[in-house]
Design a protein around this motif. Sequence first.
Motif, PDB file in Angstrom:
ATOM      1  N   MET A 144     -61.974  15.054  55.367  1.00  0.00           N
ATOM      2  CA  MET A 144     -60.875  14.722  55.161  1.00  0.00           C
ATOM      3  C   MET A 144     -60.399  13.731  56.204  1.00  0.00           C
ATOM      4  SD  MET A 144     -58.365  18.053  55.174  1.00  0.00           S
ATOM      5  CE  MET A 144     -59.452  19.544  55.437  1.00  0.00           C
ATOM      6  N   VAL A 145     -59.586  12.793  55.705  1.00  0.00           N
ATOM      7  CA  VAL A 145     -59.022  11.660  56.602  1.00  0.00           C
ATOM      8  C   VAL A 145     -58.317  12.350  57.808  1.00  0.00           C
ATOM      9  CG1 VAL A 145     -57.471   9.842  56.439  1.00  0.00           C
ATOM     10  CG2 VAL A 145     -58.525  10.103  54.404  1.00  0.00           C
ATOM     11  N   PHE A 146     -57.446  13.130  57.706  1.00  0.00           N
ATOM     12  CA  PHE A 146     -56.608  13.593  58.715  1.00  0.00           C
ATOM     13  C   PHE A 146     -56.777  15.121  58.399  1.00  0.00           C
ATOM     14  CE2 PHE A 146     -54.822   9.499  58.492  1.00  0.00           C
ATOM     15  CZ  PHE A 146     -55.181   9.086  59.703  1.00  0.00           C
ATOM     16  N   SER A 147     -56.470  16.090  59.458  1.00  0.00           N
ATOM     17  CA  SER A 147     -56.575  17.600  59.201  1.00  0.00           C
ATOM     18  C   SER A 147     -55.640  17.945  58.268  1.00  0.00           C
ATOM     19  CB  SER A 147     -56.667  18.229  60.606  1.00  0.00           C
ATOM     20  OG  SER A 147     -55.535  17.861  61.294  1.00  0.00           O
ATOM     21  N   ASP A 148     -54.367  17.175  57.926  1.00  0.00           N
ATOM     22  CA  ASP A 148     -53.409  17.691  57.271  1.00  0.00           C
ATOM     23  C   ASP A 148     -53.233  17.182  55.963  1.00  0.00           C
ATOM     24  OD1 ASP A 148     -52.455  15.577  58.417  1.00  0.00           O
ATOM     25  OD2 ASP A 148     -50.177  16.248  58.664  1.00  0.00           O
ATOM     26  N   VAL A 149     -54.319  16.347  55.807  1.00  0.00           N
ATOM     27  CA  VAL A 149     -54.232  15.527  54.190  1.00  0.00           C
ATOM     28  C   VAL A 149     -55.359  15.977  53.484  1.00  0.00           C
ATOM     29  CG1 VAL A 149     -54.037  13.415  53.222  1.00  0.00           C
ATOM     30  CG2 VAL A 149     -52.880  13.630  55.337  1.00  0.00           C
ATOM     31  N   GLU A 150     -54.988  16.712  52.428  1.00  0.00           N
ATOM     32  CA  GLU A 150     -56.035  17.075  51.269  1.00  0.00           C
ATOM     33  C   GLU A 150     -56.493  16.036  50.620  1.00  0.00           C
ATOM     34  OE1 GLU A 150     -57.563  20.244  51.276  1.00  0.00           O
ATOM     35  OE2 GLU A 150     -56.208  20.837  53.058  1.00  0.00           O
ATOM     36  N   LYS A 151     -57.585  15.888  49.906  1.00  0.00           N
ATOM     37  CA  LYS A 151     -58.175  14.882  49.008  1.00  0.00           C
ATOM     38  C   LYS A 151     -56.923  14.633  47.892  1.00  0.00           C
ATOM     39  CE  LYS A 151     -62.892  14.402  50.028  1.00  0.00           C
ATOM     40  NZ  LYS A 151     -64.410  14.282  49.776  1.00  0.00           N
ATOM     41  N   SER A 152     -56.318  15.856  47.527  1.00  0.00           N
ATOM     42  CA  SER A 152     -55.395  15.857  46.319  1.00  0.00           C
ATOM     43  C   SER A 152     -54.282  15.034  46.668  1.00  0.00           C
ATOM     44  CB  SER A 152     -55.287  17.280  45.870  1.00  0.00           C
ATOM     45  OG  SER A 152     -54.791  18.087  46.851  1.00  0.00           O
ATOM     46  N   HIS A 153     -53.847  14.939  47.934  1.00  0.00           N
ATOM     47  CA  HIS A 153     -52.733  14.275  48.359  1.00  0.00           C
ATOM     48  C   HIS A 153     -52.699  12.975  47.625  1.00  0.00           C
ATOM     49  CE1 HIS A 153     -49.391  12.424  50.651  1.00  0.00           C
ATOM     50  NE2 HIS A 153     -48.905  13.833  50.953  1.00  0.00           N
ATOM     51  N   TRP A 154     -51.330  12.429  47.038  1.00  0.00           N
ATOM     52  CA  TRP A 154     -51.071  11.412  46.428  1.00  0.00           C
ATOM     53  C   TRP A 154     -51.436  10.265  47.283  1.00  0.00           C
ATOM     54  CZ3 TRP A 154     -47.657   7.688  48.329  1.00  0.00           C
ATOM     55  CH2 TRP A 154     -46.706   8.128  49.227  1.00  0.00           C
ATOM     56  N   ALA A 155     -51.171  10.132  48.670  1.00  0.00           N
ATOM     57  CA  ALA A 155     -51.459   8.869  49.413  1.00  0.00           C
ATOM     58  C   ALA A 155     -52.957   9.033  50.240  1.00  0.00           C
ATOM     59  CB  ALA A 155     -50.238   8.677  50.508  1.00  0.00           C
ATOM     60  N   TYR A 156     -53.667   9.833  49.645  1.00  0.00           N
ATOM     61  CA  TYR A 156     -54.935  10.027  50.373  1.00  0.00           C
ATOM     62  C   TYR A 156     -55.954   8.808  50.534  1.00  0.00           C
ATOM     63  CZ  TYR A 156     -59.573  11.751  51.734  1.00  0.00           C
ATOM     64  OH  TYR A 156     -60.936  11.900  52.388  1.00  0.00           O
ATOM     65  N   GLU A 157     -55.889   8.044  49.488  1.00  0.00           N
ATOM     66  CA  GLU A 157     -56.944   6.868  49.251  1.00  0.00           C
ATOM     67  C   GLU A 157     -56.101   5.705  50.280  1.00  0.00           C
ATOM     68  OE1 GLU A 157     -58.347   5.480  45.803  1.00  0.00           O
ATOM     69  OE2 GLU A 157     -58.317   7.223  44.950  1.00  0.00           O
ATOM     70  N   ALA A 158     -54.855   5.630  50.171  1.00  0.00           N
ATOM     71  CA  ALA A 158     -54.170   4.727  51.073  1.00  0.00           C
ATOM     72  C   ALA A 158     -54.132   5.161  53.014  1.00  0.00           C
ATOM     73  CB  ALA A 158     -52.872   4.683  50.842  1.00  0.00           C
ATOM     74  N   LEU A 159     -54.171   6.193  52.780  1.00  0.00           N
ATOM     75  CA  LEU A 159     -54.271   6.798  54.393  1.00  0.00           C
ATOM     76  C   LEU A 159     -55.749   6.740  54.940  1.00  0.00           C
ATOM     77  CD1 LEU A 159     -52.186   9.963  54.131  1.00  0.00           C
ATOM     78  CD2 LEU A 159     -51.716   7.847  55.137  1.00  0.00           C
ATOM     79  N   TYR A 160     -56.717   6.940  54.043  1.00  0.00           N
ATOM     80  CA  TYR A 160     -58.059   6.802  54.309  1.00  0.00           C
ATOM     81  C   TYR A 160     -58.298   5.373  54.492  1.00  0.00           C
ATOM     82  CZ  TYR A 160     -63.191   6.933  54.020  1.00  0.00           C
ATOM     83  OH  TYR A 160     -64.444   6.620  54.310  1.00  0.00           O
ATOM     84  N   ASN A 161     -57.997   4.346  53.850  1.00  0.00           N
ATOM     85  CA  ASN A 161     -58.197   2.932  53.983  1.00  0.00           C
ATOM     86  C   ASN A 161     -57.492   2.532  55.531  1.00  0.00           C
ATOM     87  OD1 ASN A 161     -57.066  -0.025  53.945  1.00  0.00           O
ATOM     88  ND2 ASN A 161     -58.379   0.189  52.224  1.00  0.00           N
ATOM     89  N   LEU A 162     -56.253   2.828  55.500  1.00  0.00           N
ATOM     90  CA  LEU A 162     -55.654   2.593  56.937  1.00  0.00           C
ATOM     91  C   LEU A 162     -56.212   3.035  57.922  1.00  0.00           C
ATOM     92  CD1 LEU A 162     -51.802   2.922  55.816  1.00  0.00           C
ATOM     93  CD2 LEU A 162     -53.011   0.797  56.267  1.00  0.00           C
ATOM     94  N   LYS A 163     -56.758   4.150  57.990  1.00  0.00           N
ATOM     95  CA  LYS A 163     -57.640   4.751  59.079  1.00  0.00           C
ATOM     96  C   LYS A 163     -58.827   4.067  59.307  1.00  0.00           C
ATOM     97  CE  LYS A 163     -59.505   8.990  61.018  1.00  0.00           C
ATOM     98  NZ  LYS A 163     -59.887  10.344  60.707  1.00  0.00           N
ATOM     99  N   GLU A 164     -59.538   3.633  58.245  1.00  0.00           N
ATOM    100  CA  GLU A 164     -60.887   2.969  58.301  1.00  0.00           C
ATOM    101  C   GLU A 164     -60.628   1.517  58.917  1.00  0.00           C
ATOM    102  OE1 GLU A 164     -64.162   3.843  57.464  1.00  0.00           O
ATOM    103  OE2 GLU A 164     -63.268   5.894  57.802  1.00  0.00           O
ATOM    104  N   ARG A 165     -59.396   1.110  58.713  1.00  0.00           N
ATOM    105  CA  ARG A 165     -59.143  -0.407  59.185  1.00  0.00           C
ATOM    106  C   ARG A 165     -58.619  -0.233  60.702  1.00  0.00           C
ATOM    107  NH1 ARG A 165     -55.766  -3.022  54.742  1.00  0.00           N
ATOM    108  NH2 ARG A 165     -55.432  -4.517  56.164  1.00  0.00           N
ATOM    109  N   ARG A 166     -58.448   0.978  61.133  1.00  0.00           N
ATOM    110  CA  ARG A 166     -58.001   1.222  62.568  1.00  0.00           C
ATOM    111  C   ARG A 166     -56.400   0.731  62.426  1.00  0.00           C
ATOM    112  NH1 ARG A 166     -63.136   0.410  66.166  1.00  0.00           N
ATOM    113  NH2 ARG A 166     -64.199   1.820  65.285  1.00  0.00           N
ATOM    114  N   ILE A 167     -55.619   0.994  61.520  1.00  0.00           N
ATOM    115  CA  ILE A 167     -54.371   0.503  61.339  1.00  0.00           C
ATOM    116  C   ILE A 167     -53.496   1.766  61.699  1.00  0.00           C
ATOM    117  CG2 ILE A 167     -52.308  -0.101  60.067  1.00  0.00           C
ATOM    118  CD1 ILE A 167     -54.463  -2.011  58.487  1.00  0.00           C
ATOM    119  N   LEU A 168     -53.797   2.973  61.407  1.00  0.00           N
ATOM    120  CA  LEU A 168     -53.314   4.092  61.434  1.00  0.00           C
ATOM    121  C   LEU A 168     -54.170   5.386  61.996  1.00  0.00           C
ATOM    122  CD1 LEU A 168     -50.745   5.620  60.166  1.00  0.00           C
ATOM    123  CD2 LEU A 168     -51.980   6.214  58.234  1.00  0.00           C
TER     124      LEU A 168
END
Length: 70
Positions: free
Chosen positions: A1-25
């Motif tokens: 999981m990207v964040f503990s409250d975001v499931e892989k099925s969440h519509w914004a999962y990929e965008a949130l994952y990308n922002l976390k990987e880039r240390r923006i979020l």
Amino acid sequence: MVFSDVEKSHWAYEALYNLKERRILSGDEKGNINPDKNITRAEFIKLVIEAFKLKADISECESSLEIVER
């Protein structure tokens, strides 16, 4: 999981994952991002600054922001 409250099925999962990987979020102290909650102006500005790698000298800025109490 990207964040503990975001499931892989969440519509914004990929965008949130990308922002976390880039240390923006980053999540809160519990590892949550609260993806369905509104963000504040300050949080938005922080995202913009991080995303565009901006550096600001706020000593040269004038604030004309009017605070309106509701």
